[in-house]
Scaffold this motif. Structure first.
Motif, PDB file in Angstrom:
ATOM      1  N   ARG A  45      52.970  41.445  49.327  1.00 24.65           N
ATOM      2  CA  ARG A  45      54.375  41.476  48.920  1.00 24.65           C
ATOM      3  C   ARG A  45      55.102  42.534  49.734  1.00 24.65           C
ATOM      4  O   ARG A  45      54.587  43.637  49.935  1.00 24.65           O
ATOM      5  CB  ARG A  45      54.480  41.781  47.421  1.00 24.65           C
ATOM      6  N   TYR A  96      60.915  37.925  44.524  1.00 25.64           N
ATOM      7  CA  TYR A  96      60.877  38.621  43.245  1.00 25.64           C
ATOM      8  C   TYR A  96      61.977  39.667  43.175  1.00 25.64           C
ATOM      9  O   TYR A  96      62.170  40.446  44.122  1.00 25.64           O
ATOM     10  CB  TYR A  96      59.537  39.329  43.043  1.00 25.64           C
ATOM     11  N   GLY A 116      59.848  35.517  39.638  1.00 22.55           N
ATOM     12  CA  GLY A 116      59.779  34.982  40.995  1.00 22.55           C
ATOM     13  C   GLY A 116      60.480  33.641  41.113  1.00 22.55           C
ATOM     14  O   GLY A 116      60.517  32.843  40.172  1.00 22.55           O
TER      15      GLY A 116
END
Length: 123
Positions: A45, A96, A116
């Motif tokens: 991420r 997100y 998300g």
């Protein structure tokens, strides 16, 4: 606790645009920054963009999206937006929303994340 709900993802062709929205609720007095992160399959991420919710004009972007993405906020609506233009296939990921702290020029992200929203860019 802070609750975050994202919307606005979808499928778009390369070169197109999408706008993501994230509405915050709960103990929002405990945060002073919001951000958008993304995670593509098999990758970590990463932070895409971040904004201070108390100091006007403080925003930060990943190099890969500078000039194409814009983060903005509406404190009255408790909402942060990510306007994504000139989308590329490599922007495909789950995006997100997050809420955290901005202090001393750095952002700190804790436990507050949205569920998300998928963004898919076709070539």
């Amino acid at each position: 606790q802070v609750q975050l709900v994202e919307s606005g993802g979808g499928l778009v062709q390369a070169g197109g645009s999408l706008r993501l929205s994230c509405v915050a609720s709960g103990s929002i007095f405990s945060i002073n920054a919001m951000g958008w992160h993304r995670q593509a399959p098999g990758k970590q991420r990463e932070l895409v963009a971040a904004i201070s919710t108390i100091v006007h004009g403080i925003t930060n972007y990943a190099d890969s999206v500078k000039g194409r993405f814009t983060i903005s906020g509406d404190n009255a609506k408790k909402t942060v937006y990510l306007q994504m233009n000139s989308l590329k296939p490599e922007d495909t990921a789950v995006y997100y929303c997050s809420a955290g702290k901005y202090h001393g020029g750095s952002y700190y992200w804790g436990d507050y994340w949205g569920q998300g929203t998928q963004v898919t860019v076709s070539s």
